[in-house]
Design a protein around this motif. Structure first.
Motif, PDB file in Angstrom:
ATOM      1  N   PHE A  29       0.834  -1.208   0.000  1.00 20.71           N
ATOM      2  CA  PHE A  29       0.000   0.000   0.000  1.00 20.71           C
ATOM      3  C   PHE A  29       0.871   1.262   0.000  1.00 20.71           C
ATOM      4  CE2 PHE A  29      -2.268   3.473   1.973  1.00 20.71           C
ATOM      5  CZ  PHE A  29      -3.524   3.405   1.397  1.00 20.71           C
ATOM      6  N   GLN A  30       1.837   1.281   0.905  1.00 25.22           N
ATOM      7  CA  GLN A  30       2.708   2.455   0.947  1.00 25.22           C
ATOM      8  C   GLN A  30       3.454   2.660  -0.372  1.00 25.22           C
ATOM      9  OE1 GLN A  30       4.566   4.167   4.551  1.00 25.22           O
ATOM     10  NE2 GLN A  30       4.924   2.009   5.032  1.00 25.22           N
ATOM     11  N   GLY A  31       3.865   1.567  -0.976  1.00 19.73           N
ATOM     12  CA  GLY A  31       4.577   1.668  -2.242  1.00 19.73           C
ATOM     13  C   GLY A  31       3.754   2.339  -3.325  1.00 19.73           C
ATOM     14  N   GLY A  32       2.442   2.140  -3.290  1.00 18.45           N
ATOM     15  CA  GLY A  32       1.589   2.716  -4.317  1.00 18.45           C
ATOM     16  C   GLY A  32       1.229   4.165  -4.093  1.00 18.45           C
ATOM     17  N   VAL A  33       1.230   4.618  -2.832  1.00 16.88           N
ATOM     18  CA  VAL A  33       0.720   5.962  -2.561  1.00 16.88           C
ATOM     19  C   VAL A  33       1.783   6.974  -2.144  1.00 16.88           C
ATOM     20  CG1 VAL A  33      -1.553   5.072  -1.934  1.00 16.88           C
ATOM     21  CG2 VAL A  33       0.144   5.450  -0.142  1.00 16.88           C
ATOM     22  N   ARG A  34       2.901   6.538  -1.566  1.00 18.14           N
ATOM     23  CA  ARG A  34       3.895   7.509  -1.120  1.00 18.14           C
ATOM     24  C   ARG A  34       4.719   8.013  -2.300  1.00 18.14           C
ATOM     25  NH1 ARG A  34       4.798   9.021   3.939  1.00 18.14           N
ATOM     26  NH2 ARG A  34       4.052   7.714   5.662  1.00 18.14           N
ATOM     27  N   TRP A  35       5.059   9.300  -2.265  1.00 16.08           N
ATOM     28  CA  TRP A  35       5.834   9.885  -3.357  1.00 16.08           C
ATOM     29  C   TRP A  35       7.044  10.627  -2.791  1.00 16.08           C
ATOM     30  CZ3 TRP A  35       5.521  15.390  -5.064  1.00 16.08           C
ATOM     31  CH2 TRP A  35       4.900  16.214  -4.118  1.00 16.08           C
ATOM     32  N   ASN A  36       8.128  10.598  -3.532  1.00 13.07           N
ATOM     33  CA  ASN A  36       9.340  11.308  -3.137  1.00 13.07           C
ATOM     34  C   ASN A  36       9.356  12.644  -3.868  1.00 13.07           C
ATOM     35  OD1 ASN A  36      11.900  12.225  -2.488  1.00 13.07           O
ATOM     36  ND2 ASN A  36      12.762  10.164  -2.494  1.00 13.07           N
ATOM     37  N   GLY A  37       8.678  13.620  -3.278  1.00 15.73           N
ATOM     38  CA  GLY A  37       8.563  14.918  -3.926  1.00 15.73           C
ATOM     39  C   GLY A  37       9.867  15.661  -4.050  1.00 15.73           C
ATOM     40  N   PHE A  38      10.884  15.256  -3.296  1.00 15.63           N
ATOM     41  CA  PHE A  38      12.148  15.983  -3.333  1.00 15.63           C
ATOM     42  C   PHE A  38      12.879  15.756  -4.648  1.00 15.63           C
ATOM     43  CE2 PHE A  38      11.229  14.868   1.129  1.00 15.63           C
ATOM     44  CZ  PHE A  38      10.909  16.144   1.561  1.00 15.63           C
ATOM     45  N   ALA A  59       0.151   4.999 -11.249  1.00 17.67           N
ATOM     46  CA  ALA A  59      -0.023   6.310 -10.607  1.00 17.67           C
ATOM     47  C   ALA A  59       0.085   7.471 -11.587  1.00 17.67           C
ATOM     48  CB  ALA A  59       0.966   6.467  -9.452  1.00 17.67           C
ATOM     49  N   PRO A  60       1.132   7.554 -12.414  1.00 21.48           N
ATOM     50  CA  PRO A  60       1.176   8.680 -13.356  1.00 21.48           C
ATOM     51  C   PRO A  60       0.020   8.702 -14.344  1.00 21.48           C
ATOM     52  CG  PRO A  60       2.992   7.143 -13.733  1.00 21.48           C
ATOM     53  CD  PRO A  60       2.373   6.760 -12.447  1.00 21.48           C
ATOM     54  N   ALA A  61      -0.471   7.508 -14.723  1.00 16.47           N
ATOM     55  CA  ALA A  61      -1.628   7.463 -15.618  1.00 16.47           C
ATOM     56  C   ALA A  61      -2.868   8.032 -14.922  1.00 16.47           C
ATOM     57  CB  ALA A  61      -1.883   6.018 -16.065  1.00 16.47           C
ATOM     58  N   ILE A  62      -3.033   7.715 -13.634  1.00 17.31           N
ATOM     59  CA  ILE A  62      -4.162   8.253 -12.861  1.00 17.31           C
ATOM     60  C   ILE A  62      -4.064   9.773 -12.762  1.00 17.31           C
ATOM     61  CG2 ILE A  62      -5.176   8.341 -10.547  1.00 17.31           C
ATOM     62  CD1 ILE A  62      -5.815   5.715 -11.719  1.00 17.31           C
ATOM     63  N   PHE A  63      -2.877  10.280 -12.431  1.00 15.95           N
ATOM     64  CA  PHE A  63      -2.697  11.724 -12.296  1.00 15.95           C
ATOM     65  C   PHE A  63      -2.917  12.432 -13.632  1.00 15.95           C
ATOM     66  CE2 PHE A  63      -1.049  10.504  -8.275  1.00 15.95           C
ATOM     67  CZ  PHE A  63      -1.020  11.628  -7.472  1.00 15.95           C
ATOM     68  N   LEU A  64      -2.490  11.822 -14.717  1.00 15.26           N
ATOM     69  CA  LEU A  64      -2.717  12.403 -16.041  1.00 15.26           C
ATOM     70  C   LEU A  64      -4.206  12.477 -16.339  1.00 15.26           C
ATOM     71  CD1 LEU A  64      -1.750  13.408 -18.807  1.00 15.26           C
ATOM     72  CD2 LEU A  64      -1.525  11.009 -19.506  1.00 15.26           C
ATOM     73  N   ILE A 107       4.411  14.382 -10.328  1.00 14.76           N
ATOM     74  CA  ILE A 107       4.104  13.963  -8.952  1.00 14.76           C
ATOM     75  C   ILE A 107       3.755  12.480  -8.918  1.00 14.76           C
ATOM     76  CG2 ILE A 107       2.407  14.201  -7.082  1.00 14.76           C
ATOM     77  CD1 ILE A 107       2.261  17.188  -7.763  1.00 14.76           C
ATOM     78  N   GLY A 108       2.912  12.068  -9.848  1.00 14.93           N
ATOM     79  CA  GLY A 108       2.525  10.658  -9.896  1.00 14.93           C
ATOM     80  C   GLY A 108       3.674   9.745 -10.261  1.00 14.93           C
ATOM     81  N   ALA A 109       4.654  10.272 -11.018  1.00 18.50           N
ATOM     82  CA  ALA A 109       5.731   9.432 -11.535  1.00 18.50           C
ATOM     83  C   ALA A 109       6.965   9.393 -10.648  1.00 18.50           C
ATOM     84  CB  ALA A 109       6.130   9.922 -12.929  1.00 18.50           C
ATOM     85  N   THR A 110       6.962  10.114  -9.521  1.00 18.78           N
ATOM     86  CA  THR A 110       8.138  10.118  -8.657  1.00 18.78           C
ATOM     87  C   THR A 110       8.366   8.746  -8.026  1.00 18.78           C
ATOM     88  OG1 THR A 110       6.764  10.880  -6.811  1.00 18.78           O
ATOM     89  CG2 THR A 110       7.970  12.563  -8.052  1.00 18.78           C
ATOM     90  N   PRO A 111       9.603   8.470  -7.619  1.00 19.79           N
ATOM     91  CA  PRO A 111       9.866   7.184  -6.949  1.00 19.79           C
ATOM     92  C   PRO A 111       9.295   7.150  -5.540  1.00 19.79           C
ATOM     93  CG  PRO A 111      11.843   8.558  -6.982  1.00 19.79           C
ATOM     94  CD  PRO A 111      10.833   9.257  -7.827  1.00 19.79           C
ATOM     95  N   GLY A 112       9.397   5.997  -4.907  1.00 15.53           N
ATOM     96  CA  GLY A 112       8.922   5.842  -3.535  1.00 15.53           C
ATOM     97  C   GLY A 112       9.770   6.633  -2.553  1.00 15.53           C
ATOM     98  N   ALA A 113       9.178   6.950  -1.411  1.00 13.18           N
ATOM     99  CA  ALA A 113       9.841   7.787  -0.407  1.00 13.18           C
ATOM    100  C   ALA A 113      10.463   6.941   0.692  1.00 13.18           C
ATOM    101  CB  ALA A 113       8.842   8.772   0.192  1.00 13.18           C
ATOM    102  N   ALA A 114      11.636   7.364   1.158  1.00 13.53           N
ATOM    103  CA  ALA A 114      12.315   6.638   2.227  1.00 13.53           C
ATOM    104  C   ALA A 114      11.514   6.647   3.521  1.00 13.53           C
ATOM    105  CB  ALA A 114      13.698   7.251   2.464  1.00 13.53           C
ATOM    106  N   ALA A 115      10.629   7.642   3.685  1.00 17.37           N
ATOM    107  CA  ALA A 115       9.795   7.688   4.888  1.00 17.37           C
ATOM    108  C   ALA A 115       8.928   6.441   5.012  1.00 17.37           C
ATOM    109  CB  ALA A 115       8.917   8.937   4.860  1.00 17.37           C
ATOM    110  N   ALA A 116       8.615   5.797   3.890  1.00 16.39           N
ATOM    111  CA  ALA A 116       7.815   4.573   3.926  1.00 16.39           C
ATOM    112  C   ALA A 116       8.559   3.463   4.665  1.00 16.39           C
ATOM    113  CB  ALA A 116       7.479   4.132   2.501  1.00 16.39           C
TER     114      ALA A 116
END
Length: 305
Positions: free
Chosen positions: A97-106, A234-239, A258-267
């Motif tokens: 679940f986290q893999g699908g929703v978390r984004w690495n905005g940095f 995810a990027p297809a959904i955001f598009l 945003i949708g295409a960013t990799p997963g975040a280390a916070a996960a």
């Protein structure tokens, strides 16, 4: 060559440098936690404040952009919940679940100025304010239900951590300064600007230092599913949501980014603290970080076209 690809070279170059610094031992392992904390807790809020406070949001569709961004994470959350029907232990599912929703905005913030200009950088920064609490609430809820932790999280403490999150506070303070027309220049703004410039290189270094190639062997089938959800679905959904809400131009490219960013280390941190599959989460973050160098330019090019 695609300008996004060109802009990604230095971003992933710094990430690779972080990995080399950790592997070589030139930067002692215990120091990375401090560098990470300094970057997230102090320098990045300053960067977000300056970027948002100085942006001209009258010239961009900020409202529809924000709705589409929040909607993208909500839809991804619903899709990941639907995957609970698959046979897997609860802790493994929480990491999926986290893999699908978390984004690495940095990664997107580092890419945005060169790829999208000041307008795109301002939108990428603004997206943090609503999405950070939204994503965290969703992930904590899923971890509470299906995680393997022996203790229930203190929901009051979780709420306090969200409302006092320095990243969120930096965004909100920057937006307030933007609306009030204050702290956009002068010694305070210049000091914050100077501090904020150090944030992205340090964060990219810590991303590289956290790459764990050994973890790629942990549950490769589930990792493949989580990577597909993050970098393709995810990027297809955001598009789709961007087009639905009438977002176009640079704003649409940033939204898809945003949708295409990799997963975040916070996960990984949350998985370790709340009974998820931390090793699988580390594998997901490593895989998406590597593959996003290929998939992000493709999705952004599709949005731009």
């Amino acid at each position: 060559m695609n300008p996004v690809v060109i802009a990604l070279f230095p971003v992933f170059g710094v990430i690779a440098l972080g990995w080399l610094l950790r592997r070589s031992g030139l930067v002692a392992a215990p120091l990375w936690a401090g560098i990470n904390r300094l970057s997230y807790q102090a320098l990045m809020p300053a960067f977000l404040f300056v970027t948002i406070s100085r942006a001209d949001y009258d010239a961009v569709p900020a409202g529809s952009f924000m709705l589409a961004a929040a909607g993208g994470f909500i839809v991804m959350g619903a899709l990941m919940l639907a995957l609970r029907i698959l046979p897997m232990p609860g802790p493994v599912y929480t990491s999926l679940f986290q893999g699908g929703v978390r984004w690495n905005g940095f990664v997107l913030l580092a890419l945005a100025p060169a790829a999208f200009g000041e307008e795109g950088a301002a939108l990428a920064a603004l997206a943090f304010a609503p999405t950070v609490p939204l994503v965290n609430v969703m992930c904590v809820a899923v971890m509470t239900i299906w995680g393997a932790s022996d203790h229930q999280p203190n929901l009051t403490r979780v709420g306090i951590r969200l409302v006092t999150n320095p990243i969120i506070l930096g965004c909100l303070a920057g937006l307030a300064a933007n609306l009030a027309g204050v702290f956009q220049s002068g010694p305070v703004a210049e000091a914050l600007d100077l501090a904020g410039r150090a944030s992205l290189p340090l964060i990219l270094l810590t991303i590289g230092a956290g790459l764990n190639f050994t973890a790629l062997r942990a549950r490769p089938g589930i990792i493949s599913l989580s990577v597909t959800a993050k970098l393709i679905v995810a990027p297809a959904i955001f598009l789709a949501l961007g087009l639905l809400f009438g977002v176009e131009g640079v704003a649409l490219a940033v939204l898809v980014g945003i949708g295409a960013t990799p997963g975040a280390a916070a996960a990984y941190v949350l998985a370790r603290e709340m009974g998820g599959d931390a090793e699988m989460m580390a594998g997901h973050v490593t895989a998406t970080t590597l593959l996003a160098a290929i998939t992000m330019p493709i999705w952004i090019a599709i949005a731009a076209s």
